[in-house]
Design a protein around this motif. Structure first.
Motif, PDB file in Angstrom:
ATOM      1  N   GLY A  33       0.852  -1.180   0.000  1.00 35.38           N
ATOM      2  CA  GLY A  33       0.000   0.000   0.000  1.00 35.38           C
ATOM      3  C   GLY A  33       0.890   1.233   0.000  1.00 35.38           C
ATOM      4  N   PHE A  34       1.512   1.501   1.135  1.00 32.16           N
ATOM      5  CA  PHE A  34       2.477   2.590   1.236  1.00 32.16           C
ATOM      6  C   PHE A  34       3.345   2.369   2.455  1.00 32.16           C
ATOM      7  CE2 PHE A  34      -1.113   4.080   3.742  1.00 32.16           C
ATOM      8  CZ  PHE A  34      -0.519   4.609   4.875  1.00 32.16           C
ATOM      9  N   THR A  35       4.420   3.107   2.494  1.00 30.08           N
ATOM     10  CA  THR A  35       5.331   3.097   3.637  1.00 30.08           C
ATOM     11  C   THR A  35       5.482   4.538   4.095  1.00 30.08           C
ATOM     12  OG1 THR A  35       6.497   1.122   2.929  1.00 30.08           O
ATOM     13  CG2 THR A  35       7.727   2.638   4.329  1.00 30.08           C
ATOM     14  N   GLU A  36       5.436   4.736   5.414  1.00 33.77           N
ATOM     15  CA  GLU A  36       5.645   6.070   5.967  1.00 33.77           C
ATOM     16  C   GLU A  36       6.855   6.015   6.892  1.00 33.77           C
ATOM     17  OE1 GLU A  36       2.260   8.641   6.863  1.00 33.77           O
ATOM     18  OE2 GLU A  36       3.171   8.985   8.838  1.00 33.77           O
ATOM     19  N   VAL A  37       7.739   6.997   6.752  1.00 31.96           N
ATOM     20  CA  VAL A  37       8.942   7.100   7.569  1.00 31.96           C
ATOM     21  C   VAL A  37       8.839   8.394   8.358  1.00 31.96           C
ATOM     22  CG1 VAL A  37      11.469   7.130   7.549  1.00 31.96           C
ATOM     23  CG2 VAL A  37      10.223   5.880   5.762  1.00 31.96           C
ATOM     24  N   PHE A  38       9.129   8.312   9.657  1.00 31.27           N
ATOM     25  CA  PHE A  38       8.970   9.489  10.510  1.00 31.27           C
ATOM     26  C   PHE A  38       9.905   9.415  11.706  1.00 31.27           C
ATOM     27  CE2 PHE A  38       5.927   6.234  11.622  1.00 31.27           C
ATOM     28  CZ  PHE A  38       5.966   6.159  13.014  1.00 31.27           C
ATOM     29  N   VAL A  39      10.123  10.548  12.338  1.00 33.32           N
ATOM     30  CA  VAL A  39      10.932  10.659  13.549  1.00 33.32           C
ATOM     31  C   VAL A  39       9.983  10.787  14.729  1.00 33.32           C
ATOM     32  CG1 VAL A  39      12.644  12.053  14.800  1.00 33.32           C
ATOM     33  CG2 VAL A  39      12.827  11.775  12.310  1.00 33.32           C
ATOM     34  N   ALA A  40      10.231  10.001  15.766  1.00 29.36           N
ATOM     35  CA  ALA A  40       9.384  10.047  16.965  1.00 29.36           C
ATOM     36  C   ALA A  40      10.084   9.350  18.122  1.00 29.36           C
ATOM     37  CB  ALA A  40       8.044   9.359  16.685  1.00 29.36           C
ATOM     38  N   VAL A  88       7.527  11.196   5.734  1.00 24.83           N
ATOM     39  CA  VAL A  88       7.671  10.931   4.305  1.00 24.83           C
ATOM     40  C   VAL A  88       6.850   9.682   3.997  1.00 24.83           C
ATOM     41  CG1 VAL A  88       9.259  10.381   2.425  1.00 24.83           C
ATOM     42  CG2 VAL A  88       9.981  11.942   4.261  1.00 24.83           C
ATOM     43  N   ARG A  89       5.853   9.827   3.144  1.00 26.13           N
ATOM     44  CA  ARG A  89       5.011   8.702   2.730  1.00 26.13           C
ATOM     45  C   ARG A  89       5.369   8.345   1.301  1.00 26.13           C
ATOM     46  NH1 ARG A  89      -1.365   8.189   3.951  1.00 26.13           N
ATOM     47  NH2 ARG A  89      -0.477   8.139   6.051  1.00 26.13           N
ATOM     48  N   ILE A  90       5.697   7.065   1.108  1.00 27.38           N
ATOM     49  CA  ILE A  90       6.099   6.582  -0.212  1.00 27.38           C
ATOM     50  C   ILE A  90       5.151   5.462  -0.626  1.00 27.38           C
ATOM     51  CG2 ILE A  90       7.970   5.648  -1.604  1.00 27.38           C
ATOM     52  CD1 ILE A  90       9.927   6.678   0.552  1.00 27.38           C
ATOM     53  N   GLU A 129      12.379  -2.367   0.503  1.00 25.13           N
ATOM     54  CA  GLU A 129      12.990  -1.311  -0.301  1.00 25.13           C
ATOM     55  C   GLU A 129      13.690  -0.271   0.570  1.00 25.13           C
ATOM     56  OE1 GLU A 129      10.282  -3.460  -2.902  1.00 25.13           O
ATOM     57  OE2 GLU A 129       9.893  -2.518  -0.965  1.00 25.13           O
ATOM     58  N   VAL A 130      13.171  -0.026   1.762  1.00 26.73           N
ATOM     59  CA  VAL A 130      13.835   0.900   2.688  1.00 26.73           C
ATOM     60  C   VAL A 130      15.167   0.296   3.138  1.00 26.73           C
ATOM     61  CG1 VAL A 130      13.669   2.117   4.895  1.00 26.73           C
ATOM     62  CG2 VAL A 130      11.650   1.939   3.405  1.00 26.73           C
ATOM     63  N   GLU A 131      15.172  -1.004   3.422  1.00 25.74           N
ATOM     64  CA  GLU A 131      16.423  -1.662   3.790  1.00 25.74           C
ATOM     65  C   GLU A 131      17.433  -1.599   2.648  1.00 25.74           C
ATOM     66  OE1 GLU A 131      15.540  -5.637   5.084  1.00 25.74           O
ATOM     67  OE2 GLU A 131      14.916  -4.950   7.062  1.00 25.74           O
ATOM     68  N   ARG A 132      16.972  -1.779   1.432  1.00 23.82           N
ATOM     69  CA  ARG A 132      17.863  -1.685   0.269  1.00 23.82           C
ATOM     70  C   ARG A 132      18.462  -0.284   0.181  1.00 23.82           C
ATOM     71  NH1 ARG A 132      20.899  -4.028  -1.157  1.00 23.82           N
ATOM     72  NH2 ARG A 132      20.946  -3.299  -3.301  1.00 23.82           N
ATOM     73  N   LEU A 133      17.646   0.738   0.446  1.00 20.79           N
ATOM     74  CA  LEU A 133      18.174   2.103   0.457  1.00 20.79           C
ATOM     75  C   LEU A 133      19.258   2.238   1.516  1.00 20.79           C
ATOM     76  CD1 LEU A 133      18.271   5.061  -0.371  1.00 20.79           C
ATOM     77  CD2 LEU A 133      16.328   5.469   1.162  1.00 20.79           C
ATOM     78  N   GLY A 134      19.050   1.665   2.679  1.00 21.62           N
ATOM     79  CA  GLY A 134      20.073   1.695   3.722  1.00 21.62           C
ATOM     80  C   GLY A 134      21.370   1.060   3.271  1.00 21.62           C
ATOM     81  N   ALA A 139      16.848   2.099  -9.706  1.00 20.01           N
ATOM     82  CA  ALA A 139      17.152   1.001 -10.630  1.00 20.01           C
ATOM     83  C   ALA A 139      16.909  -0.380 -10.014  1.00 20.01           C
ATOM     84  CB  ALA A 139      18.597   1.107 -11.100  1.00 20.01           C
ATOM     85  N   GLU A 140      16.638  -0.428  -8.706  1.00 22.86           N
ATOM     86  CA  GLU A 140      16.349  -1.706  -8.054  1.00 22.86           C
ATOM     87  C   GLU A 140      15.131  -2.356  -8.705  1.00 22.86           C
ATOM     88  OE1 GLU A 140      17.631  -3.315  -4.944  1.00 22.86           O
ATOM     89  OE2 GLU A 140      19.370  -2.131  -5.545  1.00 22.86           O
ATOM     90  N   GLU A 141      15.093  -3.664  -8.676  1.00 23.31           N
ATOM     91  CA  GLU A 141      13.997  -4.427  -9.270  1.00 23.31           C
ATOM     92  C   GLU A 141      12.652  -4.013  -8.675  1.00 23.31           C
ATOM     93  OE1 GLU A 141      12.684  -9.092  -9.680  1.00 23.31           O
ATOM     94  OE2 GLU A 141      14.743  -8.605  -9.144  1.00 23.31           O
TER      95      GLU A 141
END
Length: 182
Positions: A39-46, A69-71, A78-83, A144-146
C-alpha cells in the motif's frame, strides 16, 4: 510466519539473493512477508511511545503526518535496500541496515538501526573526490532496483527527504527513525 514462499514471490532474484546472504534468513523472510501488500510506507521521527501512537493511527487509516515521508507502493524491504546503498556510498558497507520490529503492539512498525540513520544523514554532506553527487548516485541506484515504482527523479526527492529526516534525529531526545508499512 514461514520463510520464503508467497511473500518473496514479487521480489524475484533480488529477494532470493538477499535471503542467501542474510545470516538470519528465516527471521528476515518472516519480517518481509508481513509487509508485501504494498500500500504505502511512511517514515517518521518520533519517540518510542509517539511512534506506537502514530502506528495505531496509521493502522486506522490516518493521513500523512507533518514532517513524515510517505512513499506509495514500496515496503520495508525497499527501505532496507536504500540503507544498504547509502551505507556503501558513505563507505560504511556491511553495517546492520535491517529494520527491526520495535514492539509487539504493532507488527507494521519497524525501527531504523542507528547505522542506517547515520548513513542516510551523511548523504547530505558526504564529500567525495571526483565521484559526483553521492545522494544523486544513491537515488539513481535505488530507482534502478527491481520493481521500484518510481524513477530516478522521484527517488532523488525521497532520498533527500529521508536523509533530512535522519539528520534530524536527536538521540538526546530519545527520538528515533521509524518505518510503518501497510
Amino acid at each position: 510466519m514461514s520463510s520464503g514462499g508467497a511473500g518473496e514471490a514479487g521480489r524475484g532474484r533480488a529477494g532470493a539473493d538477499r535471503l542467501k546472504v542474510t545470516p538470519n534468513a528465516a527471521a528476515s523472510a518472516a519480517n518481509h512477508m508481513r509487509s508485501r501488500s504494498l500500500g504505502f510506507t511512511e517514515v517518521f521521527v518520533a519517540t518510542h511511545d509517539a511512534a506506537l501512537k502514530r502506528a495505531a493511527a496509521l493502522d486506522g487509516g490516518a493521513a500523512v503526518a507533518p514532517g513524515a515521508v510517505r512513499i506509495p507502493d514500496i515496503s520495508d524491504y525497499e527501505v532496507e535496500r536504500l540503507g544498504d546503498l547509502a551505507g556503501t556510498a558513505v563507505h560504511a558497507a556491511g553495517a546492520d541496515y535491517e529494520l527491526a520490529m520495535v514492539d509487539v503492539a504493532s507488527d507494521s512498525l519497524l525501527g531504523v538501526p542507528a547505522a542506517m540513520v547515520r548513513a542516510l544523514a551523511e548523504l547530505l554532506s558526504y564529500e567525495t573526490e571526483g565521484e559526483g553527487d553521492v545522494l544523486a548516485d544513491v537515488a539513481e541506484r535505488w530507482a534502478a532496483e527491481e520493481d521500484m515504482p518510481f524513477g530516478t527523479e522521484q527517488a532523488a526527492r525521497y532520498v533527500r527527504q529521508l536523509a533530512e529526516l535522519a539528520a534530524g534525529v536527536d538521540p538526546a531526545t530519545r527520538a528515533g527513525l521509524y518505518v510503518w508499512t501497510s
